[in-house]
Scaffold this motif. Structure first.
Motif, PDB file in Angstrom:
ATOM      1  N   ALA A 123       1.023  -1.219   0.045  1.00 42.87           N
ATOM      2  CA  ALA A 123       0.034   0.022  -0.008  1.00 42.87           C
ATOM      3  C   ALA A 123       0.961   1.200   0.052  1.00 42.87           C
ATOM      4  O   ALA A 123       1.853   1.094   0.466  1.00 42.87           O
ATOM      5  CB  ALA A 123      -1.006   0.079   1.288  1.00 42.87           C
ATOM      6  N   SER A 124       0.453   2.270  -0.714  1.00 44.23           N
ATOM      7  CA  SER A 124       1.118   3.596  -0.446  1.00 44.23           C
ATOM      8  C   SER A 124       0.340   4.684  -0.763  1.00 44.23           C
ATOM      9  O   SER A 124      -1.033   4.666  -1.013  1.00 44.23           O
ATOM     10  CB  SER A 124       1.979   3.451  -1.932  1.00 44.23           C
ATOM     11  N   PRO A 194       4.926  -0.122   5.300  1.00 42.47           N
ATOM     12  CA  PRO A 194       5.607  -1.349   5.727  1.00 42.47           C
ATOM     13  C   PRO A 194       4.680  -2.584   5.661  1.00 42.47           C
ATOM     14  O   PRO A 194       3.287  -2.352   5.464  1.00 42.47           O
ATOM     15  CB  PRO A 194       6.125  -1.173   7.192  1.00 42.47           C
ATOM     16  N   HIS A 195       5.246  -3.771   5.545  1.00 44.32           N
ATOM     17  CA  HIS A 195       4.504  -5.070   5.117  1.00 44.32           C
ATOM     18  C   HIS A 195       4.183  -5.674   6.602  1.00 44.32           C
ATOM     19  O   HIS A 195       3.814  -6.619   6.385  1.00 44.32           O
ATOM     20  CB  HIS A 195       5.165  -5.737   4.219  1.00 44.32           C
ATOM     21  N   GLN A 196       4.099  -4.913   7.440  1.00 44.59           N
ATOM     22  CA  GLN A 196       4.189  -5.603   8.864  1.00 44.59           C
ATOM     23  C   GLN A 196       3.237  -4.637   9.898  1.00 44.59           C
ATOM     24  O   GLN A 196       3.137  -3.452   9.483  1.00 44.59           O
ATOM     25  CB  GLN A 196       5.164  -5.849   9.553  1.00 44.59           C
ATOM     26  N   THR A 197       2.818  -5.211  10.681  1.00 50.76           N
ATOM     27  CA  THR A 197       1.899  -4.190  11.724  1.00 50.76           C
ATOM     28  C   THR A 197       2.733  -3.538  12.415  1.00 50.76           C
ATOM     29  O   THR A 197       3.846  -3.817  12.872  1.00 50.76           O
ATOM     30  CB  THR A 197       0.971  -5.342  12.807  1.00 50.76           C
ATOM     31  N   THR A 198       2.445  -2.135  12.667  1.00 50.14           N
ATOM     32  CA  THR A 198       3.225  -0.932  13.283  1.00 50.14           C
ATOM     33  C   THR A 198       3.064  -1.139  14.765  1.00 50.14           C
ATOM     34  O   THR A 198       2.394  -0.190  15.273  1.00 50.14           O
ATOM     35  CB  THR A 198       3.124   0.595  12.601  1.00 50.14           C
ATOM     36  N   ALA A 199       3.188  -2.291  15.380  1.00 50.29           N
ATOM     37  CA  ALA A 199       3.014  -2.402  16.721  1.00 50.29           C
ATOM     38  C   ALA A 199       4.076  -1.846  17.518  1.00 50.29           C
ATOM     39  O   ALA A 199       4.962  -1.491  17.180  1.00 50.29           O
ATOM     40  CB  ALA A 199       3.033  -3.843  17.295  1.00 50.29           C
ATOM     41  N   ASN A 202       7.334  -3.276  17.749  1.00 53.59           N
ATOM     42  CA  ASN A 202       8.036  -3.785  16.318  1.00 53.59           C
ATOM     43  C   ASN A 202       8.740  -2.683  15.570  1.00 53.59           C
ATOM     44  O   ASN A 202       8.013  -1.306  15.631  1.00 53.59           O
ATOM     45  CB  ASN A 202       6.819  -4.083  15.268  1.00 53.59           C
ATOM     46  N   THR A 203       9.915  -2.570  15.134  1.00 50.46           N
ATOM     47  CA  THR A 203      10.744  -1.590  14.601  1.00 50.46           C
ATOM     48  C   THR A 203      10.321  -1.163  13.178  1.00 50.46           C
ATOM     49  O   THR A 203      11.210  -0.323  12.703  1.00 50.46           O
ATOM     50  CB  THR A 203      12.222  -1.754  14.855  1.00 50.46           C
ATOM     51  N   VAL A 204       9.714  -1.877  12.497  1.00 50.16           N
ATOM     52  CA  VAL A 204       9.227  -1.622  11.238  1.00 50.16           C
ATOM     53  C   VAL A 204       8.934  -0.314  10.938  1.00 50.16           C
ATOM     54  O   VAL A 204       8.227   0.509  11.785  1.00 50.16           O
ATOM     55  CB  VAL A 204       8.149  -2.779  10.666  1.00 50.16           C
TER      56      VAL A 204
END
Length: 361
Positions: A123-124, A194-199, A202-204
Motif C-alpha cells: 500500500a502507498s 511497511p508490510h508488517q503491523t506497526t505495533a 515492532n521496529t518496522v
C-alpha cells in the motif's frame, strides 16, 4: 526511544443496514461472521518535541483503507471525532478471512491522495504534496482477525520535523531578521507502508521514494524592506514566531552539501538562509551587509544581506522519517559570510517512548 505515535481512539461505527446488490456480488466471501462491527482503539505517548506534533488530545480524524482476501473492505473511510466519540460510515463488519488495515491521519488533508494498494500487503500514498504544517501519521494492522477487543492502531510519524532557532548574544550589535528559508529541499514524495503491523514492539517503518518538486520553503517572513524580528540571547523558533505559517514538517530526504555555482550564480545543496541586517548598538551604524558583502549575498529589493548555512553538518546528511532536527544558530559576528556563526544541530525522535498518555474519552 522510538518515533511511535500511538493515537488513542475508540471508534464506534455508525450502524448502517447493508442491502445486497449486484455491486456486492464480488464481496460474497466478505460477509460478516456474526454481524460484528469493526472498531478501533489506541493510545498516544506524550511527545517531547516542540511545535504542532499530533497527540491523542489534538487528533481530529483519520482515514482507513482495509483489504480482505485482496478485496476492498473499507475504502478510505473517514473516522471523525464527535465530542467524546469517534464515528465512521458506512459500517464495516468482520469477514471470515484476515484483514489488512492501512491508516493515515489527518484524513481531510487536501494535499493527501488516497491510500492505494492491491490487498496483498502493498500500500502507498502516491505523490504526497507536503504543506509543511501538518504532522502526517501512518499505521498498519496486518492480518487481523475478529476478536472481542477493538483493533489497536499504532500510529507513527511519516515526516521529518525541522525547527530553526536563531539568537544573538553579542550585546554590542542589533540583528534584525527579515526572512528565513530552507532552500533546495523536496516537497513532494510517495510514501510506502511497511508490510508488517506497526505495533509498539515492532521496529518496522515505512519509507519515502521518488521525491520531487525541489525548491525553497519559507519559515519566516516579515513585511517591509527591513527586518522586524530582533534577535536576543534566548533562541527564537522562527516558524513559531511567524503567525499563520508554522512550517515544521518536511519530506524525509537526502541533503546535498552547500556550495555556490559561480557560472550559474546559484547555490546548490540544502541550506538555511537568513536575510537580515546588523547594526552597531552604540552608534546605530550599519555593520551588515557592508561594502565588502558580495553581490550574491545581497537580497534584491531589500536592505538586507543573506547569511547562508548548510543544512548538513558532521554526520548529518539526511532527514530521516520520524526524527526531529533542531538547528540552533547564534549570529554574533558582524563580519559574517559563511563563517562567524555558531551552529548546533540536535537530532531526536518525535516522542518519548517512556511516557504514555491514556485518552479520556
Amino acid at each position: 526511544m522510538r518515533a511511535n505515535l500511538l493515537v488513542g481512539i475508540l471508534t464506534n461505527a455508525v450502524l448502517v443496514s447493508v442491502m445486497p446488490s449486484c455491486a456486492d456480488e464480488d464481496r460474497s466471501s466478505l460477509q460478516p461472521v456474526d454481524s460484528s462491527l469493526i472498531s478501533f482503539s489506541a493510545v498516544a505517548p506524550k511527545v517531547a518535541s516542540r511545535g504542532d506534533v499530533t497527540t491523542t488530545a489534538t487528533i481530529q480524524n483519520f482515514a482507513v483503507t482495509a483489504y480482505a482476501n485482496r478485496k476492498i473492505l473499507m475504502d478510505n473511510v473517514n473516522v471523525n471525532r464527535d465530542g467524546s466519540r469517534w464515528t465512521y460510515s458506512p459500517a464495516a463488519y468482520w469477514p471470515d478471512v484476515p484483514v489488512n488495515f492501512y491508516a493515515i491521519s489527518p484524513a481531510d488533508i487536501s494535499a493527501s491522495p488516497d491510500i492505494t494498494g492491491d490487498g496483498s500487503g502493498t500500500a502507498s500514498i502516491n505523490k504526497y504534496n507536503n504543506p509543511g504544517n501538518v504532522d502526517l501519521l501512518y499505521a498498519v494492522n496486518y492480518g487481523e482477525i475478529q476478536t472481542a477487543a477493538p483493533v489497536m492502531i499504532n500510529f507513527r510519524h511519516a515526516l521529518s520535523k525541522v525547527d530553526v532557532l536563531l539568537s544573538s548574544a553579542n550585546s554590542g550589535i542589533i540583528v534584525k531578521v527579515r526572512s528565513v528559508i530552507i532552500g533546495n529541499v523536496y516537497s513532494q514524495g510517495s510514501f510506502f507502508y511497511p508490510h508488517q503491523t506497526t505495533a509498539a514492539n515492532n521496529t518496522v517503518s515505512g519509507f519515502w521514494h521518488s521525491q520531487s518538486m525541489i525548491g525553497d520553503v519559507s519559515l519566516y517572513s516579515s513585511p517591509g524592506k527591513s527586518g522586524t524580528l530582533v534577535l536576543t540571547p534566548d533562541p527564537t523558533d522562527v516558524s513559531e514566531s511567524n503567525d499563520g505559517m508554522d512550517i515544521d514538517f518536511f519530506i524525509p530526504q537526502e541533503l546535498g552539501p552547500l556550495s555556490y555555482d559561480v557560472d550559474n550564480k546559484v547555490f546548490t545543496g540544502a541550506y538555511i538562509a537568513v536575510d537580515c541586517e546588523m547594526f552597531d548598538k552604540a552608534t546605530g551604524g550599519k555593520l551588515f551587509p557592508g561594502s565588502h558583502t558580495p553581490d550574491y549575498l545581497l537580497v534584491p529589493g531589500t536592505e538586507c544581506g543573506r547569511i547562508m548555512y548548510p543544512a548538513t553538518g558532521g554526520t548529518l546528511t539526511q532527514w530521516k522519517i520520524g526524527y526531529s532536527y533542531v538547528y540552533n544558530i547564534a549570529i554574533d559576528n558582524p563580519s559574517v559570510l559563511f563563517d562567524g556563526i555558531e551552529f548546533d544541530v540536535k537530532v531526536d525522535e518525535f516522542g518519548d517512548g517512556n511516557i504514555s498518555e491514556t485518552p479520556s474519552m
